[in-house]
Structures are given as structure tokens and as C-alpha cells.
Design a protein around this motif. Structure first.
Motif, PDB file in Angstrom:
ATOM      1  N   PRO A   1       0.817  -1.220   0.000  1.00  0.00           N
ATOM      2  CA  PRO A   1       0.000   0.000   0.000  1.00  0.00           C
ATOM      3  C   PRO A   1       0.849   1.268   0.000  1.00  0.00           C
ATOM      4  O   PRO A   1       2.054   1.222   0.276  1.00  0.00           O
ATOM      5  N   SER A   2       0.199   2.355  -0.315  1.00  0.00           N
ATOM      6  CA  SER A   2       0.868   3.654  -0.311  1.00  0.00           C
ATOM      7  C   SER A   2       1.431   3.949   1.083  1.00  0.00           C
ATOM      8  O   SER A   2       0.771   3.717   2.086  1.00  0.00           O
ATOM      9  N   GLY A   3       2.679   4.409   1.093  1.00  0.00           N
ATOM     10  CA  GLY A   3       3.309   4.757   2.367  1.00  0.00           C
ATOM     11  C   GLY A   3       3.900   3.574   3.106  1.00  0.00           C
ATOM     12  O   GLY A   3       4.394   3.707   4.230  1.00  0.00           O
ATOM     13  N   ALA A   4       3.894   2.393   2.476  1.00  0.00           N
ATOM     14  CA  ALA A   4       4.370   1.179   3.156  1.00  0.00           C
ATOM     15  C   ALA A   4       5.897   1.119   3.262  1.00  0.00           C
ATOM     16  O   ALA A   4       6.435   0.376   4.088  1.00  0.00           O
ATOM     17  N   GLY A   5       6.588   1.873   2.403  1.00  0.00           N
ATOM     18  CA  GLY A   5       8.057   1.870   2.458  1.00  0.00           C
ATOM     19  C   GLY A   5       8.719   1.384   1.179  1.00  0.00           C
ATOM     20  O   GLY A   5       9.943   1.185   1.144  1.00  0.00           O
ATOM     21  N   LYS A   6       7.950   1.212   0.110  1.00  0.00           N
ATOM     22  CA  LYS A   6       8.489   0.628  -1.131  1.00  0.00           C
ATOM     23  C   LYS A   6       9.579   1.505  -1.759  1.00  0.00           C
ATOM     24  O   LYS A   6      10.640   1.012  -2.127  1.00  0.00           O
ATOM     25  N   SER A   7       9.291   2.794  -1.900  1.00  0.00           N
ATOM     26  CA  SER A   7      10.278   3.684  -2.532  1.00  0.00           C
ATOM     27  C   SER A   7      11.528   3.791  -1.660  1.00  0.00           C
ATOM     28  O   SER A   7      12.650   3.815  -2.175  1.00  0.00           O
ATOM     29  N   THR A   8      11.314   3.845  -0.363  1.00  0.00           N
ATOM     30  CA  THR A   8      12.456   3.910   0.560  1.00  0.00           C
ATOM     31  C   THR A   8      13.354   2.694   0.371  1.00  0.00           C
ATOM     32  O   THR A   8      14.589   2.809   0.289  1.00  0.00           O
ATOM     33  N   PHE A   9      12.735   1.527   0.258  1.00  0.00           N
ATOM     34  CA  PHE A   9      13.448   0.264   0.048  1.00  0.00           C
ATOM     35  C   PHE A   9      14.304   0.354  -1.224  1.00  0.00           C
ATOM     36  O   PHE A   9      15.504   0.055  -1.215  1.00  0.00           O
TER      37      PHE A   9
HETATM   38  N1  LIG Z   1      11.646  12.420   3.221  1.00  0.00           N
HETATM   39  C1  LIG Z   1      10.752  11.943   4.065  1.00  0.00           C
HETATM   40  N2  LIG Z   1      10.574  12.519   5.258  1.00  0.00           N
HETATM   41  C2  LIG Z   1       9.672  12.036   6.152  1.00  0.00           C
HETATM   42  N3  LIG Z   1       8.920  10.954   5.942  1.00  0.00           N
HETATM   43  C3  LIG Z   1       9.062  10.325   4.764  1.00  0.00           C
HETATM   44  C4  LIG Z   1       9.974  10.779   3.764  1.00  0.00           C
HETATM   45  N4  LIG Z   1       9.901   9.950   2.685  1.00  0.00           N
HETATM   46  C5  LIG Z   1       8.973   9.029   3.012  1.00  0.00           C
HETATM   47  N5  LIG Z   1       8.476   9.245   4.239  1.00  0.00           N
HETATM   48  C6  LIG Z   1       7.471   8.424   4.932  1.00  0.00           C
HETATM   49  O1  LIG Z   1       7.988   7.100   5.027  1.00  0.00           O
HETATM   50  C7  LIG Z   1       6.960   6.152   4.801  1.00  0.00           C
HETATM   51  C8  LIG Z   1       7.326   5.274   3.601  1.00  0.00           C
HETATM   52  O2  LIG Z   1       7.342   6.094   2.436  1.00  0.00           O
HETATM   53  P1  LIG Z   1       7.635   5.498   0.987  1.00  0.00           P
HETATM   54  O3  LIG Z   1       7.613   6.633   0.026  1.00  0.00           O
HETATM   55  O4  LIG Z   1       8.848   4.662   1.040  1.00  0.00           O
HETATM   56  O5  LIG Z   1       6.351   4.575   0.759  1.00  0.00           O
HETATM   57  P2  LIG Z   1       5.783   3.921  -0.584  1.00  0.00           P
HETATM   58  O6  LIG Z   1       5.345   2.557  -0.225  1.00  0.00           O
HETATM   59  O7  LIG Z   1       6.798   4.054  -1.674  1.00  0.00           O
HETATM   60  O8  LIG Z   1       4.546   4.846  -0.898  1.00  0.00           O
HETATM   61  P3  LIG Z   1       3.886   5.208  -2.335  1.00  0.00           P
HETATM   62  O9  LIG Z   1       3.396   3.910  -2.894  1.00  0.00           O
HETATM   63  O10 LIG Z   1       2.772   6.147  -1.972  1.00  0.00           O
HETATM   64  O11 LIG Z   1       4.950   5.850  -3.172  1.00  0.00           O
HETATM   65  C9  LIG Z   1       5.675   6.961   4.600  1.00  0.00           C
HETATM   66  O12 LIG Z   1       5.016   7.041   5.859  1.00  0.00           O
HETATM   67  C10 LIG Z   1       6.178   8.328   4.175  1.00  0.00           C
HETATM   68  O13 LIG Z   1       5.269   9.341   4.546  1.00  0.00           O
END
Ligand SMILES: Nc1ncnc2c1ncn2[C@@H]1O[C@H](COP(=O)(O)OP(=O)(O)OP(=O)(O)O)[C@@H](O)[C@H]1O
Length: 223
Positions: A41-49
Motif C-alpha cells: 500500500p501507499s506509504g508502506a516503504g516501497k520507494s524507501t526500500f
Molecule cells: N523524506 C521523508 N521525510 C519524512 N517521511 C518520509 C519521507 N519519505 C517518506 N516518508 C514516509 O515514510 C513512509 C514510507 O514512504 P515510501 O515513500 O517509502 O512509501 P511507498 O510505499 O513508496 O509509498 P507510495 O506507494 O505512496 O509511493 C511513509 O510514511 C512516508 O510518509
């Protein structure tokens, strides 16, 4: 042989006193020759990974091993060399340069990395698969979102990277095009022995992958 290994990787974002635990103690290993999808799901951490694997973000704790060597121990130059020679990154924003025609986008990549780019046969196949043969003389603002996305994919593949990381690479594509890109990735993994990791919202794309993982609430599990 390309291998990525994450050992106990965690990432905490801190804004003032607010802490977000984006990744929690991730254990993950992937070898070349595999096409891997990661959903969640959105915000799960995928992009961070993905950004940690790509060296765009530093983890708060844990180890990232690339080809069995600690990525964190590389110096700045070695990290740049790895990113240029081994990694292809397809970002959510296409990052095309607005003042360059499509063919100039590729020429620019060639100026930065002169050697060991894709050969003519593989390049023709990539261009044909992506259906971008006729776009060479266009500027980015003359392209549709889907065309921009396909050009961005081609540009990432131009350097013939061993490891391809893609963040929502089909978000602007219709189903037929998206599936075609997935088949292309599968073939690149199988025939050219690449490691391809795709992060996506689209569960339908997982059918093309050799392995599928889910990230939920900062934790990864094999699906
Ligand atoms: N630069 C940042 N500063 C603070 N919080 C962040 C930052 N980048 C991401 N987050 C938070 O870290 C968590 C994971 O974010 P991430 O972008 O990795 O999720 P995601 O699964 O890729 O979401 P999406 O599918 O919406 O792109 C979320 O709660 C997001 O709000």
C-alpha cells in the motif's frame, strides 16, 4: 554475478520531533537472473526500500551488501562508479531533460558512460519493444506521459546495467503496454542475466515475476 543483500536494514525519517519508521529490520536477498516485483500500500516503504538499494538514501541501521561487499564501506568515487556501471534506475518522475530531444537524451548518457553500453542488436530490440522508434526528434514536452515513461525506461537500459531498479515504471502506461514492459523485463532477466526489481501498486504485474514480495508497514514478506 550480481547479488543484493539487506541485513537488518531500518530507515527512520525524522522531521523535528516526529519519527517515521519507514523500514523495520528488513532481511532481503536477490540474485541476478531474477525479475522481482514488490507491491504494497501507499506509504508502506516501497520507494524507501528501492532508494536504499540504489544508494540514493542511507539506512538508519543495518547493512547493504552488493556483490558480497558492504556498500556503506565504498568511498564516494566507488559508489558513483557502481551507480554508473552497474545500476539502472527508473524513477517515478521521468527526469528527462526538457531541452534535449529524445535521441539527445540517449547521446548524453553515452557521453557520461562511453563503454559497455548496450550493443546495437539489444538496443534495437529495446526500442522496438518499447515502441519509441519514431520519437527521436521529439522534445519531452511533445510527448505523452506514457511516451515519456517509455523513453525513461530505454534511457535506464541504455547503459546495459546488471541491476535495474524501477519505481512504478508502468504507472502512465495502459495495460497492454505495461504487460509488454513486464515481459521485456522478464526476458532481460532470463537472457541477459540481469537482476530487475520493480516496485508497483499494480498486483497484475506480479504474474510476470520470478519472485514477488510485499512490503506492508515497513516490513517485507515473500508473497
Ligand atoms: N523524506 C521523508 N521525510 C519524512 N517521511 C518520509 C519521507 N519519505 C517518506 N516518508 C514516509 O515514510 C513512509 C514510507 O514512504 P515510501 O515513500 O517509502 O512509501 P511507498 O510505499 O513508496 O509509498 P507510495 O506507494 O505512496 O509511493 C511513509 O510514511 C512516508 O510518509
Amino acid at each position: 554475478m550480481s547479488t543484493i543483500e539487506m541485513k537488518n536494514i531500518s530507515k527512520i525519517y525524522q522531521n523535528g520531533t516526529t519519527k517515521t519508521y519507514a523500514l523495520k529490520d528488513i532481511q532481503f536477498k536477490a540474485d541476478n537472473g531474477n525479475f522481482i516485483t514488490i507491491t504494497g500500500p501507499s506509504g508502506a516503504g516501497k520507494s524507501t526500500f528501492l532508494e536504499i538499494i540504489g544508494g540514493l538514501l542511507t539506512p538508519t541501521s543495518g547493512k547493504l551488501l552488493i556483490n558480497h561487499h558492504s556498500y556503506q564501506n565504498l568511498n564516494k568515487k566507488e559508489k558513483e562508479k557502481f551507480r554508473l556501471n552497474t545500476l539502472g534506475f527508473i524513477l517515478q518522475s521521468y527526469n528527462l531533460l526538457p531541452y534535449l530531444k529524445v535521441e539527445e537524451q540517449f547521446q548524453l548518457v553515452h557521453k557520461v558512460k562511453k563503454d559497455n553500453n548496450v550493443g546495437p542488436k539489444l538496443w534495437k530490440w529495446i526500442v522496438d519493444e518499447l515502441g519509441i522508434q519514431k520519437l527521436n526528434q521529439q522534445y519531452p514536452d511533445e510527448l505523452s506521459g506514457g511516451q515519456k515513461q517509455r523513453v525513461a525506461i530505454a534511457r535506464a537500459l541504455y547503459t546495459n546495467p546488471q541491476i535495474i531498479l524501477a519505481d512504478e515504471p508502468t504507472a502512465s502506461l495502459d495495460s497492454a503496454r505495461a504487460f509488454k514492459v513486464m515481459k521485456m523485463f522478464k526476458q532481460l532477466a532470463q537472457k541477459d542475466n540481469k537482476l530487475i526489481i520493480v516496485v508497483t501498486h499494480d498486483l497484475r504485474l506480479t504474474q510476470f515475476a520470478d519472485q514477488h514480495y510485499q512490503i506492508i508497514d515497513g516490513q517485507i514478506t515473500k508473497a
